[in-house]
Design a protein around this motif. Structure first.
Motif, PDB file in Angstrom:
ATOM      1  N   PHE A 290      37.370  36.003  44.358  1.00  0.00           N
ATOM      2  CA  PHE A 290      37.945  34.966  43.854  1.00  0.00           C
ATOM      3  C   PHE A 290      36.464  34.449  42.691  1.00  0.00           C
ATOM      4  O   PHE A 290      37.752  34.650  41.829  1.00  0.00           O
ATOM      5  CB  PHE A 290      37.440  32.707  44.531  1.00  0.00           C
ATOM      6  CG  PHE A 290      38.648  32.737  45.522  1.00  0.00           C
ATOM      7  CD1 PHE A 290      39.649  31.892  44.017  1.00  0.00           C
ATOM      8  CD2 PHE A 290      38.157  32.391  47.058  1.00  0.00           C
ATOM      9  CE1 PHE A 290      41.042  31.828  45.350  1.00  0.00           C
ATOM     10  CE2 PHE A 290      39.856  31.985  47.252  1.00  0.00           C
ATOM     11  CZ  PHE A 290      41.132  30.962  46.537  1.00  0.00           C
ATOM     12  N   THR A 291      35.488  35.385  43.202  1.00  0.00           N
ATOM     13  CA  THR A 291      34.786  35.520  41.294  1.00  0.00           C
ATOM     14  C   THR A 291      35.613  36.697  40.711  1.00  0.00           C
ATOM     15  O   THR A 291      35.569  36.078  39.470  1.00  0.00           O
ATOM     16  CB  THR A 291      33.398  36.258  42.379  1.00  0.00           C
ATOM     17  OG1 THR A 291      32.581  34.854  43.331  1.00  0.00           O
ATOM     18  CG2 THR A 291      32.285  36.260  41.346  1.00  0.00           C
ATOM     19  N   ALA A 292      35.822  37.382  41.617  1.00  0.00           N
ATOM     20  CA  ALA A 292      36.289  38.311  39.940  1.00  0.00           C
ATOM     21  C   ALA A 292      38.716  38.244  40.427  1.00  0.00           C
ATOM     22  O   ALA A 292      38.686  38.926  38.411  1.00  0.00           O
ATOM     23  CB  ALA A 292      37.345  40.016  41.231  1.00  0.00           C
ATOM     24  N   LEU A 293      38.850  37.191  40.509  1.00  0.00           N
ATOM     25  CA  LEU A 293      40.001  36.616  39.954  1.00  0.00           C
ATOM     26  C   LEU A 293      39.665  35.976  38.725  1.00  0.00           C
ATOM     27  O   LEU A 293      40.255  35.741  37.480  1.00  0.00           O
ATOM     28  CB  LEU A 293      40.810  35.959  41.746  1.00  0.00           C
ATOM     29  CG  LEU A 293      41.712  35.360  40.764  1.00  0.00           C
ATOM     30  CD1 LEU A 293      43.234  36.377  40.077  1.00  0.00           C
ATOM     31  CD2 LEU A 293      42.193  33.968  41.907  1.00  0.00           C
ATOM     32  N   VAL A 294      38.748  34.636  39.086  1.00  0.00           N
ATOM     33  CA  VAL A 294      38.821  33.811  37.308  1.00  0.00           C
ATOM     34  C   VAL A 294      37.230  34.380  36.378  1.00  0.00           C
ATOM     35  O   VAL A 294      37.227  33.963  35.484  1.00  0.00           O
ATOM     36  CB  VAL A 294      37.911  32.513  38.817  1.00  0.00           C
ATOM     37  CG1 VAL A 294      38.647  31.601  39.377  1.00  0.00           C
ATOM     38  CG2 VAL A 294      36.827  32.711  39.169  1.00  0.00           C
TER      39      VAL A 294
END
Length: 387
Positions: A290-294
């Motif tokens: 999720f960190t990479a995504l957002v």
């Protein structure tokens, strides 16, 4: 709520309940102590959660200052062992965000058009009983506005004989393919006109998994692995094969409450759920995803912007659904904080994962999907502490 494998309370109604409580009960219900160190705030929330009657809980918090893992209660009620560090858990509908990311990568590559009808990519699959793939777009599938019926409806909702009744460990459905699941949905008239409203439906993401396989010529598991798991080094994340009913070590036991007693529900057949909810992962891996995504590491800026174009999910202010991604705007004391994420419920586990654009993420899980109001309060407290 009941026994559907993708229980709606397992992903957004639990937070909706918390938002209503926050609006109606004042700051004391959800405002963490700003004087307490972060691990203490999280530990207190998890301890209260276990005291409310749930077997065990774990929160994994990742950020610029490193990673914290906090546990409470039991990962194994027989031995009283806690959740292990790096515990493998079933993340249920959080799988949908992985699937949506792959679809939007294909959009960026020019292989998929969000506004194209699903009929273009899966001819003849969405049809019958008023269902028409020429009128349902890829975008509508991603945002749950297609109107298609769910092959596995919520307990308490009207259910037809052909729909799956999730009252077993899933072994009865080992041989179901995505085509079988879609065929069940196609035997039922649509819930509403395409694009008319939001309604969460697992059928949408089964179709998106089929879309990915049709476009790429490879399995959904292979595409998620090559596009997300390998680049991010998510070594503890995988889609189980048919017959793989257990969890990799280390892992907590999952439980269901039957007639007032906790019954072990760890072993179950979940591979057939595929794009709708089959992934197994760890808190640390999901946080990294999720960190990479957002923060824009998995999608080009135009596609991330499309994913973050939301619509209200329900009458509860503060929850909006994008393309496989939920925006939560949460009351935290005297301010409102925004985070992105998803949640999932599957027999034995309920999980919520969130991340911020500042690089902080948290995954909270309990080893039962049969949650309570205290779970909602704990989620708000932990999210407010880390956001």
């Amino acid at each position: 709520m009941g026994t559907s494998i993708f229980r709606r309370r397992g992903w957004y109604a639990i937070v909706a309940a918390a938002l209503l409580a926050a609006a109606g009960c004042g700051d004391s219900t959800v405002k963490p102590s700003t004087a307490a160190p972060l691990p203490a705030q999280v530990s207190d929330a998890l301890t209260d959660l276990v005291r409310s009657g749930l077997p065990g809980a774990q929160a994994v918090i990742s950020g610029p200052d490193g990673e914290h893992t906090v546990t409470a209660g039991a990962g194994d009620l027989t031995t009283a062992a806690p959740y292990a560090e790096h515990a493998h858990i079933r993340i249920g509908s959080i799988t949908k965000t992985f699937v949506a990311t792959v679809v939007l990568q294909l959009v960026a590559e020019g292989a998929v058009d969000l506004d194209a009808p699903i009929e273009r990519y899966l001819p003849g699959v969405v049809q019958g009983n008023g269902n028409d793939g020429n009128r349902i777009t890829v975008h509508q599938l991603l945002q749950h506005t297609s109107g298609l019926a769910d092959f596995a409806p919520e307990v308490g909702e009207p259910k037809l004989p052909q729909q799956l009744d999730q009252t077993t460990d899933g072994k009865a459905y080992r041989d179901f393919t995505p085509v079988d699941l879609v065929r069940i949905a196609m035997s039922i008239p649509p819930q509403f006109e395409p694009g008319a409203q939001f309604r969460y439906t697992n059928t949408n993401y089964v179709l998106l998994g089929m879309l990915i396989e049709h476009i790429t010529g490879r399995s959904l598991a292979a595409e998620i692995s090559s596009r997300i798991l390998e680049p991010l080094a998510l070594h503890d994340t995988y889609i189980p094969l048919a017959g793989d009913t257990g969890l990799r070590d280390p892992h907590p036991h999952g439980y269901r409450n039957v007639d007032g007693k906790w019954v072990d529900a760890t072993d179950m057949e979940a591979a057939w759920a595929g794009a709708a909810g089959a992934i197994i992962s760890t808190g640390a891996d999901v946080n990294r995803f999720f960190t990479a995504l957002v923060t824009g590491k998995l999608l080009p800026a135009p596609q991330l912007a499309q994913m973050e174009q939301t619509m209200p999910m329900s009458s509860v202010t503060g929850m909006d659904y994008g393309l496989g991604l939920i925006r939560f705007q949460l009351p935290c004391g005297n301010e409102t904080k925004q985070v992105w994420g998803h949640s999932g419920g599957i027999p034995g586990f309920a999980t919520l994962s969130i991340a911020t654009s500042k690089g902080t993420a948290a995954t909270i899980s309990v080893n039962t999907e049969q949650t309570n109001d205290q779970f909602s309060t704990a989620l708000i407290t932990i999210i407010c502490a880390v956001a």
